[in-house]
Design an enzyme around this catalytic site. Structure first.
Site, PDB file in Angstrom:
ATOM      1  N   CYS A 134       0.857  -1.190   0.000  1.00 23.31           N
ATOM      2  CA  CYS A 134       0.000   0.000   0.000  1.00 23.31           C
ATOM      3  C   CYS A 134       0.892   1.239   0.000  1.00 23.31           C
ATOM      4  O   CYS A 134       1.470   1.595   1.029  1.00 23.31           O
ATOM      5  CB  CYS A 134      -0.905  -0.039   1.236  1.00 23.31           C
ATOM      6  SG  CYS A 134      -1.899   1.430   1.476  1.00 23.31           S
ATOM      7  N   CYS A 137      -0.101   3.993   2.279  1.00 24.83           N
ATOM      8  CA  CYS A 137       0.147   3.730   3.711  1.00 24.83           C
ATOM      9  C   CYS A 137       1.632   3.837   4.050  1.00 24.83           C
ATOM     10  O   CYS A 137       2.011   4.453   5.036  1.00 24.83           O
ATOM     11  CB  CYS A 137      -0.300   2.314   4.085  1.00 24.83           C
ATOM     12  SG  CYS A 137      -1.920   1.855   3.500  1.00 24.83           S
ATOM     13  N   ASP A 138       2.465   3.195   3.240  1.00 27.00           N
ATOM     14  CA  ASP A 138       3.870   2.988   3.634  1.00 27.00           C
ATOM     15  C   ASP A 138       4.881   3.776   2.807  1.00 27.00           C
ATOM     16  O   ASP A 138       6.071   3.705   3.075  1.00 27.00           O
ATOM     17  CB  ASP A 138       4.219   1.489   3.525  1.00 27.00           C
ATOM     18  CG  ASP A 138       3.364   0.646   4.461  1.00 27.00           C
ATOM     19  OD1 ASP A 138       2.842   1.204   5.438  1.00 27.00           O
ATOM     20  OD2 ASP A 138       3.205  -0.560   4.208  1.00 27.00           O
TER      21      ASP A 138
HETATM   22  C1  LIG Z   1       0.475  -3.702   5.799  1.00 33.39           C
HETATM   23  C2  LIG Z   1      -0.693  -2.729   5.756  1.00 33.39           C
HETATM   24  C3  LIG Z   1      -0.494  -1.413   6.130  1.00 33.39           C
HETATM   25  C4  LIG Z   1      -1.559  -0.526   6.107  1.00 33.39           C
HETATM   26  N1  LIG Z   1      -1.332   0.763   6.516  1.00 33.39           N
HETATM   27  C5  LIG Z   1      -2.352   1.635   6.544  1.00 33.39           C
HETATM   28  C6  LIG Z   1      -2.134   2.967   6.999  1.00 33.39           C
HETATM   29  O1  LIG Z   1      -1.028   3.357   7.372  1.00 33.39           O
HETATM   30  N2  LIG Z   1      -3.211   3.807   7.002  1.00 33.39           N
HETATM   31  C7  LIG Z   1      -4.460   3.426   6.583  1.00 33.39           C
HETATM   32  O2  LIG Z   1      -5.390   4.219   6.657  1.00 33.39           O
HETATM   33  N3  LIG Z   1      -4.674   2.171   6.118  1.00 33.39           N
HETATM   34  C8  LIG Z   1      -3.658   1.268   6.093  1.00 33.39           C
HETATM   35  N4  LIG Z   1      -3.864   0.004   5.611  1.00 33.39           N
HETATM   36  C9  LIG Z   1      -5.192  -0.343   5.084  1.00 33.39           C
HETATM   37  C10 LIG Z   1      -6.190  -0.577   6.243  1.00 33.39           C
HETATM   38  O3  LIG Z   1      -5.601  -1.435   7.202  1.00 33.39           O
HETATM   39  C11 LIG Z   1      -7.487  -1.157   5.686  1.00 33.39           C
HETATM   40  O4  LIG Z   1      -8.035  -0.249   4.743  1.00 33.39           O
HETATM   41  C12 LIG Z   1      -8.493  -1.367   6.811  1.00 33.39           C
HETATM   42  O5  LIG Z   1      -7.971  -2.227   7.807  1.00 33.39           O
HETATM   43  C13 LIG Z   1      -9.802  -1.960   6.289  1.00 33.39           C
HETATM   44  O6  LIG Z   1     -10.630  -2.199   7.382  1.00 33.39           O
HETATM   45  P1  LIG Z   1     -11.852  -3.226   7.318  1.00 33.39           P
HETATM   46  O7  LIG Z   1     -12.415  -3.221   8.697  1.00 33.39           O
HETATM   47  O8  LIG Z   1     -12.729  -2.888   6.195  1.00 33.39           O
HETATM   48  O9  LIG Z   1     -11.231  -4.637   6.962  1.00 33.39           O
HETATM   49  P2  LIG Z   1     -10.020  -5.479   7.573  1.00 33.39           P
HETATM   50  O10 LIG Z   1      -9.073  -4.616   8.298  1.00 33.39           O
HETATM   51  O11 LIG Z   1      -9.520  -6.289   6.438  1.00 33.39           O
HETATM   52  O12 LIG Z   1     -10.732  -6.425   8.647  1.00 33.39           O
HETATM   53  C14 LIG Z   1     -11.538  -7.498   8.257  1.00 33.39           C
HETATM   54  C15 LIG Z   1     -11.639  -8.473   9.407  1.00 33.39           C
HETATM   55  O13 LIG Z   1     -12.605  -9.468   9.088  1.00 33.39           O
HETATM   56  C16 LIG Z   1     -12.161 -10.719   9.549  1.00 33.39           C
HETATM   57  N5  LIG Z   1     -12.823 -11.758   8.775  1.00 33.39           N
HETATM   58  C17 LIG Z   1     -12.751 -11.961   7.437  1.00 33.39           C
HETATM   59  N6  LIG Z   1     -13.495 -13.038   7.084  1.00 33.39           N
HETATM   60  C18 LIG Z   1     -14.035 -13.534   8.241  1.00 33.39           C
HETATM   61  C19 LIG Z   1     -14.869 -14.654   8.549  1.00 33.39           C
HETATM   62  N7  LIG Z   1     -15.307 -15.472   7.599  1.00 33.39           N
HETATM   63  N8  LIG Z   1     -15.215 -14.872   9.843  1.00 33.39           N
HETATM   64  C20 LIG Z   1     -14.801 -14.028  10.838  1.00 33.39           C
HETATM   65  N9  LIG Z   1     -13.993 -12.958  10.599  1.00 33.39           N
HETATM   66  C21 LIG Z   1     -13.619 -12.707   9.324  1.00 33.39           C
HETATM   67  C22 LIG Z   1     -10.657 -10.663   9.309  1.00 33.39           C
HETATM   68  O14 LIG Z   1      -9.965 -11.614  10.131  1.00 33.39           O
HETATM   69  C23 LIG Z   1     -10.333  -9.231   9.668  1.00 33.39           C
HETATM   70  O15 LIG Z   1      -9.967  -9.090  11.017  1.00 33.39           O
HETATM   71  C24 LIG Z   1      -2.843  -0.928   5.655  1.00 33.39           C
HETATM   72  C25 LIG Z   1      -3.042  -2.250   5.259  1.00 33.39           C
HETATM   73  C26 LIG Z   1      -1.987  -3.151   5.315  1.00 33.39           C
HETATM   74  C27 LIG Z   1      -2.215  -4.598   4.895  1.00 33.39           C
END
Ligand SMILES: Cc1cc2nc3c(=O)[nH]c(=O)nc-3n(C[C@H](O)[C@H](O)[C@H](O)COP(=O)(O)OP(=O)(O)OC[C@H]3O[C@@H](n4cnc5c(N)ncnc54)[C@H](O)[C@@H]3O)c2cc1C
Length: 307
Positions: A134, A137-138
């Protein structure tokens, strides 16, 4: 007697726990189902700098724990279970998990999306130590440095621009001899003084000891390999949303994201999609959290209208 929650949130990332926070503060009986640990993708980074309120940045794992604690403070419950299937088209929705079936009148889907990985040796070892997924992000960690970016679609092109403003040099590695990205990107990318291209090439090796210090490129036509010294590699070859569970019930777009607009409503009554899992322009912590708040608002409205 089965317990029917007002809301079940599937996924305990920033979108899920924000939905739970807003829902419980509004008095809704809310359960979060998470298969790993609170925080979702945030747990993969030690530094989040662009979520407001943390002037020195914050560790992603810690932010995830804080979001969980914030929701639980108002009564949200969490179960560490994996959701296997869901029946979403009835007034009382049924969620089948590794620990049994849960019931709710509204469901918020917050299962997120994963960046596609290259699937080559050492990749996991170098995540956060030279390999990133990303640029938004990084990218800041590579100010004044040389980075490679692999991919040829719109997100790779957009990421190359982001990085060219921060890094000394950006080398775009693509397996074809031209970009797949829309034409609008081509001219500006070719004109940028600090962007170079390695066409017809794939990444076949990731080099370094504790940290990435170079990659091995393979020419797709000749098979010849060459070494490239870089401080970082950004992998921008697409993302996979965690939506397979819902295929056939919810409308998905061509890339598998749940179709939902800013209201987070899906094609099914009482079912909302939030965060990275839904169709949207920018997938970040702040936009995920914002979706969670909006979903709780519309879920509350739905529950009032469908008493
Ligand atoms: C390495 C990295 C660095 C990042 N750095 C940044 C940053 O600096 N700033 C920023 O704004 N964004 C950053 N991001 C992006 C940000 O983390 C995501 O946009 C954000 O976390 C999305 O949130 P979400 O809640 O939609 O989904 P997610 O964070 O993907 O959470 C989804 C959750 O659902 C759970 N899940 C999935 N399927 C199931 C199932 N069947 N049963 C039960 N649980 C389930 C997963 O285990 C997970 O915990 C980064 C991403 C990564 C990978």
């Amino acid at each position: 007697m089965k317990h029917v929650y007002d809301m079940i949130v599937i996924g305990g990332g920033p979108a899920g726990y924000t939905a739970a926070l807003y829902a419980t503060r509004a008095g809704l009986d809310t359960l979060v189902l998470e298969k790993m640990s609170a925080g979702g993708q945030m747990t993969q980074t030690m530094q989040i700098d662009n979520y407001p309120g943390f002037d020195e940045g914050i560790d992603g794992f810690l932010l995830g724990e804080k979001m969980q604690a914030g929701a639980e403070r108002f009564g949200a419950k969490s179960e560490m279970v994996e959701v296997y299937s869901a029946v979403l088209d009835a007034p009382v929705k049924e969620i089948e998990t590794s620990e049994g079936t849960f019931f709710a009148r509204t469901v918020v889907i917050a299962t997120g999306a994963e960046h596609r990985h290259l699937g080559i040796a050492n990749e996991e070892k170098f995540v956060g130590k030279g390999v990133g997924y990303c640029a938004a992000c990084d990218g800041m960690f590579y100010r004044g440095k040389t980075v490679a970016i692999v991919g040829g679609g719109n997100s790779a092109a957009a990421d190359a621009f982001v990085l060219s403003r921060i890094c000394k040099k950006v080398i775009l590695v693509h397996r074809r001899d031209t970009l797949r990205a829309t034409k609008i990107y081509h001219d500006p990318l070719h004109k940028a003084e600090n962007i170079e291209f390695r066409w017809n090439s794939t990444i076949s090796g990731l080099n370094g000891e504790g940290r990435l210090n170079g990659v091995t490129l393979r020419d797709v036509n000749t098979g010849e390999e060459s070494e490239l010294e870089v401080d970082g590699l950004f992998v921008s070859i697409g993302r996979s949303p965690a939506t397979a569970l819902f295929d056939g019930q919810l409308t998905l777009d061509d890339n598998g994201y749940i179709v939902a607009d800013e209201s987070t409503r899906t094609n099914l009554d009482g079912v909302f999609a939030v965060g990275d899992v839904r169709t949207k322009a920018l997938r970040q912590v702040i936009t995920a959290a914002a979706d969670g708040a909006v979903a709780a608002h519309y879920a509350e409205e739905y529950l009032v209208m469908n008493k």
